[in-house]
Design an enzyme around this catalytic site. Structure first.
Site, mmCIF file in Angstrom:
data_model
loop_
_atom_site.group_PDB
_atom_site.id
_atom_site.type_symbol
_atom_site.label_atom_id
_atom_site.label_comp_id
_atom_site.label_asym_id
_atom_site.label_seq_id
_atom_site.Cartn_x
_atom_site.Cartn_y
_atom_site.Cartn_z
ATOM 1 N N TYR A 172 -2.509 4.853 3.847
ATOM 2 C CA TYR A 172 -1.732 3.759 3.881
ATOM 3 C C TYR A 172 -2.148 2.463 4.679
ATOM 4 C CZ TYR A 172 0.738 4.574 0.071
ATOM 5 O OH TYR A 172 1.168 5.617 -1.429
ATOM 6 N N LYS A 200 -2.383 19.018 5.104
ATOM 7 C CA LYS A 200 -3.727 19.941 4.214
ATOM 8 C C LYS A 200 -4.567 20.393 5.877
ATOM 9 C CE LYS A 200 -5.788 20.308 0.508
ATOM 10 N NZ LYS A 200 -6.072 21.469 -0.054
ATOM 11 N N ASP A 250 -1.041 20.894 -2.139
ATOM 12 C CA ASP A 250 -1.720 21.435 -3.007
ATOM 13 C C ASP A 250 -0.279 22.377 -3.385
ATOM 14 O OD1 ASP A 250 -2.686 23.342 -1.455
ATOM 15 O OD2 ASP A 250 -4.567 23.935 -2.403
ATOM 16 N N ASP A 256 4.384 10.202 -0.997
ATOM 17 C CA ASP A 256 4.399 9.518 -2.299
ATOM 18 C C ASP A 256 4.831 10.350 -3.641
ATOM 19 O OD1 ASP A 256 4.250 7.143 -3.341
ATOM 20 O OD2 ASP A 256 2.109 7.505 -4.308
ATOM 21 N N ASP A 265 7.327 11.679 -5.901
ATOM 22 C CA ASP A 265 7.367 11.196 -7.960
ATOM 23 C C ASP A 265 7.233 12.659 -8.558
ATOM 24 O OD1 ASP A 265 6.604 8.623 -7.561
ATOM 25 O OD2 ASP A 265 5.209 8.719 -9.220
HETATM 26 C C1 IPM Z 1 6.290 4.352 -3.902
HETATM 27 C C2 IPM Z 1 5.420 3.181 -4.027
HETATM 28 C C3 IPM Z 1 5.048 2.295 -3.526
HETATM 29 C C4 IPM Z 1 3.956 3.463 -2.392
HETATM 30 C C5 IPM Z 1 4.061 1.608 -3.787
HETATM 31 C C6 IPM Z 1 4.207 0.328 -4.602
HETATM 32 C C7 IPM Z 1 2.637 1.126 -2.869
HETATM 33 O O1 IPM Z 1 4.609 4.103 -4.764
HETATM 34 O O2 IPM Z 1 7.083 3.309 -2.759
HETATM 35 O O3 IPM Z 1 6.257 5.577 -3.450
HETATM 36 O O4 IPM Z 1 2.960 3.806 -2.658
HETATM 37 O O5 IPM Z 1 3.848 4.045 -1.807
HETATM 38 MG MG MG Z 2 5.321 6.117 -5.539
#
Ligand code: IPM
Ligand code: MG
Length: 350
Positions: A136, A187, A220, A244, A248
């Protein structure tokens, strides 16, 4: 010093943070609350997604609560002025290197997951995502034209020993207060940064945290294990990008993104940054149907980690669980309540 700085941001951000404000005003009327434009809405007003003034205000608050950033409206904006760039600048500027993302299955919602109840029931995972390093932030990063046509894009994944160690410490400390197990994901089979990650975590464990159970898992495989047998995990320690993705994924074990809060912490005594892990959800923005619970639970984490009010955090958590038990549901978890009505349901339990 402001107790709570709200950065509503874009999309559903303002809708869900409005409910946080109601909850905060009810729970702790003595708190001072301030607000600044952020993300795309700041870009529209000031030409930048994060003004110096807003960053200063964030640094001078005890806790910062961000709603969400981004949306198709800003898709054409240069990358360094995009709403998401403002969020990265905020995280870096506040120095919040450890992102705590709990994935917890609320009992009344065990059937809201797309996975079977017996797989997710009782789930309680804490993902510790490194937040101010890795791909990032690594340089160089660019897109260049190639002489023969086409382009070439470069991103750089970079980690230092110190960066891995400080976030690793947070994961081990947290594990001690939970089920005493850390699964470190990278990884290392293909990436040098993964190799270093494994080496540093192993070394830190041997030196200071030998009492905690440590397991290394390729990222993975971790993604696969999360849907196969998620309850094997206690604390997952991982880098910015894998964190990230895995967070999710983990959210889906619990009934969805609308429920998951997060806390980003830096050095002790510095303000924390609290954000629901969901995005700005442009498809439902402005409709008043977004689930405010992830934002409200982010405030719960702020009470616990930055505002020194674990007592109020417990009360708020209890109120959210009660509201869910009584059937309060926004559309994302199979109900009909509006954002405001979900806020009402939580307030009613306070
Ligand atoms: C998160 C989001 C952010 C990230 C985006 C909005 C930049 O997906 O906080 O998980 O990738 O960190
Ligand atoms: Mg995210």
């Amino acid at each position: 010093m402001t107790d709570l700085l709200l950065l509503p941001g874009d999309g559903i951000g303002p809708e869900v943070t409005a409910q946080v404000r109601r909850v905060a005003e009810r729970l702790a009327p003595e708190f001072s609350i301030d607000e600044r434009p952020f993300g795309g809405s700041s870009y529209d007003q000031h030409g930048t997604p994060l003004t110096d003034e807003a960053l200063e205000a964030a640094r001078a608050s005890k806790a910062v609560l961000m709603g969400a950033v981004g949306g198709p409206r800003w898709a054409g904006v240069p990358r360094d002025k995009r709403p998401e760039a403002g969020l990265l600048a905020l995280r870096a500027g506040m120095g919040v290197f450890a992102n705590l993302r709990p994935a917890l299955c609320f009992e009344p919602l065990a059937d809201a997951s797309t996975l079977k109840r017996e797989v997710v029931e009782g789930l309680d995972i804490m993902i510790v995502r490194e937040l101010t390093g890795g791909i990032y932030f690594g340089s160089p990063r660019f897109i260049e034209e190639l002489p023969g046509g086409g382009k070439r894009a470069v991103d750089t994944q970079v980690y230092t020993t110190a960066e891995i160690e400080r976030v690793g410490r947070i994961a081990f400390e947290l594990a001690r207060g939970r089920h005493n197990k850390v699964t470190s994901c990278e990884k290392s089979n293909v990436m040098d940064s993964g190799l270093l990650w494994r080496e540093v975590v192993t070394d830190l464990h041997r030196r200071d945290y030998a009492d905690v159970q440590l397991e290394h898992m390729l990222a993975d495989n971790a993604a696969m294990q999360l849907v196969k047998n998620p309850r094997q995990f206690d604390v997952i320690l991982t880098d910015n990008l894998f964190g990230d993705i895995l967070s999710d994924e983990a959210s889906q074990l619990t009934g969805g993104l609308g429920l998951l809060p997060s806390a980003a912490l830096g050095e002790a005594g510095k303000p924390g940054l609290y954000e629901p892990i969901h995005g700005s959800a442009p498809d439902i923005a402005g409709k008043g149907i977004a689930n405010p619970l992830a934002a409200i639970l982010s405030f719960e984490m702020a009470l616990r980690w930055s505002l020194g009010r674990a007592d109020l955090a417990d009360r708020l958590y209890g109120a959210v669980v009660k509201a869910l038990e009584k059937g309060a549901r926004t559309p994302d978890i199979g109900g009909k309540l509006t954002t405001v009505q979900m806020g009402d349901a939580v307030l009613a339990e306070l």
